[in-house]
Design a protein around this motif. Structure first.
Motif, PDB file in Angstrom:
ATOM      1  N   HIS A   4       0.828  -1.202   0.000  1.00  0.00           N
ATOM      2  CA  HIS A   4       0.000   0.000   0.000  1.00  0.00           C
ATOM      3  C   HIS A   4       0.867   1.259   0.000  1.00  0.00           C
ATOM      4  CE1 HIS A   4      -3.266   2.751   0.856  1.00  0.00           C
ATOM      5  NE2 HIS A   4      -2.536   3.246   1.833  1.00  0.00           N
ATOM      6  N   ASP A   5       1.939   1.236   0.786  1.00  0.00           N
ATOM      7  CA  ASP A   5       2.847   2.389   0.853  1.00  0.00           C
ATOM      8  C   ASP A   5       3.497   2.668  -0.493  1.00  0.00           C
ATOM      9  OD1 ASP A   5       2.221   2.636   3.511  1.00  0.00           O
ATOM     10  OD2 ASP A   5       4.061   1.696   4.236  1.00  0.00           O
ATOM     11  N   LEU A   6       3.757   1.619  -1.276  1.00  0.00           N
ATOM     12  CA  LEU A   6       4.340   1.800  -2.603  1.00  0.00           C
ATOM     13  C   LEU A   6       3.293   2.238  -3.627  1.00  0.00           C
ATOM     14  CD1 LEU A   6       6.624  -1.348  -2.789  1.00  0.00           C
ATOM     15  CD2 LEU A   6       7.376   1.026  -2.632  1.00  0.00           C
ATOM     16  N   GLN A   7       2.075   1.731  -3.475  1.00  0.00           N
ATOM     17  CA  GLN A   7       1.043   1.996  -4.470  1.00  0.00           C
ATOM     18  C   GLN A   7       0.457   3.397  -4.379  1.00  0.00           C
ATOM     19  OE1 GLN A   7      -1.899  -1.108  -5.081  1.00  0.00           O
ATOM     20  NE2 GLN A   7      -0.493  -2.573  -4.173  1.00  0.00           N
ATOM     21  N   GLU A   8       0.354   3.951  -3.189  1.00  0.00           N
ATOM     22  CA  GLU A   8      -0.315   5.247  -3.043  1.00  0.00           C
ATOM     23  C   GLU A   8       0.373   6.368  -3.819  1.00  0.00           C
ATOM     24  OE1 GLU A   8      -3.083   7.971  -2.321  1.00  0.00           O
ATOM     25  OE2 GLU A   8      -3.239   5.818  -2.043  1.00  0.00           O
ATOM     26  N   PRO A   9       1.692   6.560  -3.692  1.00  0.00           N
ATOM     27  CA  PRO A   9       2.329   7.616  -4.497  1.00  0.00           C
ATOM     28  C   PRO A   9       2.190   7.354  -5.996  1.00  0.00           C
ATOM     29  CG  PRO A   9       3.849   6.808  -2.827  1.00  0.00           C
ATOM     30  CD  PRO A   9       2.646   5.924  -2.789  1.00  0.00           C
ATOM     31  N   LYS A  12      -1.135   8.489  -7.170  1.00  0.00           N
ATOM     32  CA  LYS A  12      -1.163   9.962  -7.271  1.00  0.00           C
ATOM     33  C   LYS A  12      -0.523  10.424  -8.576  1.00  0.00           C
ATOM     34  CE  LYS A  12      -2.875  11.139  -3.239  1.00  0.00           C
ATOM     35  NZ  LYS A  12      -4.163  11.725  -3.087  1.00  0.00           N
ATOM     36  N   VAL A  13       0.635   9.877  -8.895  1.00  0.00           N
ATOM     37  CA  VAL A  13       1.315  10.256 -10.136  1.00  0.00           C
ATOM     38  C   VAL A  13       0.423   9.941 -11.330  1.00  0.00           C
ATOM     39  CG1 VAL A  13       3.279   9.735 -11.654  1.00  0.00           C
ATOM     40  CG2 VAL A  13       3.644  10.022  -9.194  1.00  0.00           C
ATOM     41  N   HIS A  14      -0.202   8.769 -11.312  1.00  0.00           N
ATOM     42  CA  HIS A  14      -1.073   8.376 -12.417  1.00  0.00           C
ATOM     43  C   HIS A  14      -2.308   9.284 -12.492  1.00  0.00           C
ATOM     44  CE1 HIS A  14      -2.235   5.548 -15.542  1.00  0.00           C
ATOM     45  NE2 HIS A  14      -3.472   5.725 -15.125  1.00  0.00           N
ATOM     46  N   ALA A  15      -2.888   9.590 -11.344  1.00  0.00           N
ATOM     47  CA  ALA A  15      -4.079  10.444 -11.324  1.00  0.00           C
ATOM     48  C   ALA A  15      -3.759  11.840 -11.856  1.00  0.00           C
ATOM     49  CB  ALA A  15      -4.640  10.536  -9.907  1.00  0.00           C
ATOM     50  N   PHE A  16      -2.647  12.415 -11.437  1.00  0.00           N
ATOM     51  CA  PHE A  16      -2.288  13.741 -11.934  1.00  0.00           C
ATOM     52  C   PHE A  16      -1.896  13.696 -13.410  1.00  0.00           C
ATOM     53  CE2 PHE A  16      -1.905  14.845  -7.396  1.00  0.00           C
ATOM     54  CZ  PHE A  16      -2.691  15.980  -7.408  1.00  0.00           C
ATOM     55  N   GLY A  17      -1.300  12.600 -13.838  1.00  0.00           N
ATOM     56  CA  GLY A  17      -1.019  12.442 -15.263  1.00  0.00           C
ATOM     57  C   GLY A  17      -2.299  12.406 -16.084  1.00  0.00           C
ATOM     58  N   ASP A  18      -3.307  11.696 -15.571  1.00  0.00           N
ATOM     59  CA  ASP A  18      -4.606  11.676 -16.254  1.00  0.00           C
ATOM     60  C   ASP A  18      -5.228  13.065 -16.299  1.00  0.00           C
ATOM     61  OD1 ASP A  18      -4.694   9.001 -16.977  1.00  0.00           O
ATOM     62  OD2 ASP A  18      -5.751   8.383 -15.149  1.00  0.00           O
ATOM     63  N   ARG A  44       1.847   2.394 -15.027  1.00  0.00           N
ATOM     64  CA  ARG A  44       1.144   1.117 -15.202  1.00  0.00           C
ATOM     65  C   ARG A  44       2.103  -0.068 -15.043  1.00  0.00           C
ATOM     66  NH1 ARG A  44      -2.197   4.276 -18.645  1.00  0.00           N
ATOM     67  NH2 ARG A  44      -0.790   4.158 -20.412  1.00  0.00           N
ATOM     68  N   ARG A  45       3.305   0.066 -15.600  1.00  0.00           N
ATOM     69  CA  ARG A  45       4.293  -1.018 -15.453  1.00  0.00           C
ATOM     70  C   ARG A  45       4.699  -1.196 -13.994  1.00  0.00           C
ATOM     71  NH1 ARG A  45       6.731   1.624 -19.709  1.00  0.00           N
ATOM     72  NH2 ARG A  45       8.499   2.164 -18.393  1.00  0.00           N
ATOM     73  N   MET A  46       4.890  -0.085 -13.291  1.00  0.00           N
ATOM     74  CA  MET A  46       5.279  -0.155 -11.890  1.00  0.00           C
ATOM     75  C   MET A  46       4.159  -0.765 -11.052  1.00  0.00           C
ATOM     76  SD  MET A  46       7.754   0.229  -9.992  1.00  0.00           S
ATOM     77  CE  MET A  46       8.696   1.118  -8.833  1.00  0.00           C
ATOM     78  N   GLN A  47       2.919  -0.409 -11.352  1.00  0.00           N
ATOM     79  CA  GLN A  47       1.776  -0.996 -10.645  1.00  0.00           C
ATOM     80  C   GLN A  47       1.755  -2.512 -10.853  1.00  0.00           C
ATOM     81  OE1 GLN A  47      -0.459   0.601  -8.640  1.00  0.00           O
ATOM     82  NE2 GLN A  47      -1.370  -1.363  -8.168  1.00  0.00           N
ATOM     83  N   SER A  48       2.010  -2.944 -12.068  1.00  0.00           N
ATOM     84  CA  SER A  48       2.048  -4.368 -12.374  1.00  0.00           C
ATOM     85  C   SER A  48       3.179  -5.064 -11.610  1.00  0.00           C
ATOM     86  CB  SER A  48       2.214  -4.567 -13.882  1.00  0.00           C
ATOM     87  OG  SER A  48       2.307  -5.921 -14.195  1.00  0.00           O
ATOM     88  N   LEU A  49       4.338  -4.433 -11.548  1.00  0.00           N
ATOM     89  CA  LEU A  49       5.461  -5.008 -10.806  1.00  0.00           C
ATOM     90  C   LEU A  49       5.138  -5.142  -9.323  1.00  0.00           C
ATOM     91  CD1 LEU A  49       8.485  -3.173 -12.427  1.00  0.00           C
ATOM     92  CD2 LEU A  49       7.994  -5.612 -12.546  1.00  0.00           C
ATOM     93  N   ILE A  50       4.503  -4.128  -8.755  1.00  0.00           N
ATOM     94  CA  ILE A  50       4.134  -4.181  -7.339  1.00  0.00           C
ATOM     95  C   ILE A  50       3.139  -5.312  -7.099  1.00  0.00           C
ATOM     96  CG2 ILE A  50       2.943  -2.957  -5.477  1.00  0.00           C
ATOM     97  CD1 ILE A  50       4.173  -0.355  -6.637  1.00  0.00           C
ATOM     98  N   GLN A  51       2.154  -5.440  -7.976  1.00  0.00           N
ATOM     99  CA  GLN A  51       1.179  -6.523  -7.833  1.00  0.00           C
ATOM    100  C   GLN A  51       1.856  -7.887  -7.964  1.00  0.00           C
ATOM    101  OE1 GLN A  51      -1.973  -6.465  -6.853  1.00  0.00           O
ATOM    102  NE2 GLN A  51      -1.783  -4.269  -6.611  1.00  0.00           N
ATOM    103  N   ASP A  52       2.779  -8.021  -8.899  1.00  0.00           N
ATOM    104  CA  ASP A  52       3.498  -9.284  -9.066  1.00  0.00           C
ATOM    105  C   ASP A  52       4.339  -9.613  -7.831  1.00  0.00           C
ATOM    106  OD1 ASP A  52       2.367  -9.578 -11.549  1.00  0.00           O
ATOM    107  OD2 ASP A  52       4.165  -8.988 -12.656  1.00  0.00           O
ATOM    108  N   LEU A  53       4.997  -8.613  -7.266  1.00  0.00           N
ATOM    109  CA  LEU A  53       5.776  -8.836  -6.044  1.00  0.00           C
ATOM    110  C   LEU A  53       4.880  -9.235  -4.884  1.00  0.00           C
ATOM    111  CD1 LEU A  53       8.367  -5.931  -6.200  1.00  0.00           C
ATOM    112  CD2 LEU A  53       8.857  -8.381  -6.247  1.00  0.00           C
TER     113      LEU A  53
END
Length: 73
Positions: A4-9, A12-18, A44-53
């Protein structure tokens, strides 16, 4: 919890990019749009990596069921 600590920032980056794409995408030149696309793809790639980890860490923490060993005759 670390997930969760990794996903929240990242969210935010993705939301502001959108928001940038929605509000200012038409004002960006080709290079600006390319940078924005790269940023959103990287999130998106980083989100996928976090989910895979996270999935990988759960695999290692599951209890194992062992069968009794029977010596061959």
């Amino acid at each position: 919890m670390a997930s969760h600590d990794l996903q929240e920032p990242l969210r935010k980056v993705h939301a502001f990019g959108d928001r940038l794409r929605t509000g200012y995408g038409a004002a960006l030149d080709q290079q600006g749009q390319d940078y924005l696309d790269r940023m959103l793809n990287a999130t998106r790639r980083m989100q996928s990596l976090i989910q895979d980890l996270l999935t990988f860490s759960r695999v290692g923490s599951k209890p194992h069921s062992f069968l009794p060993w029977i010596w061959p005759r």
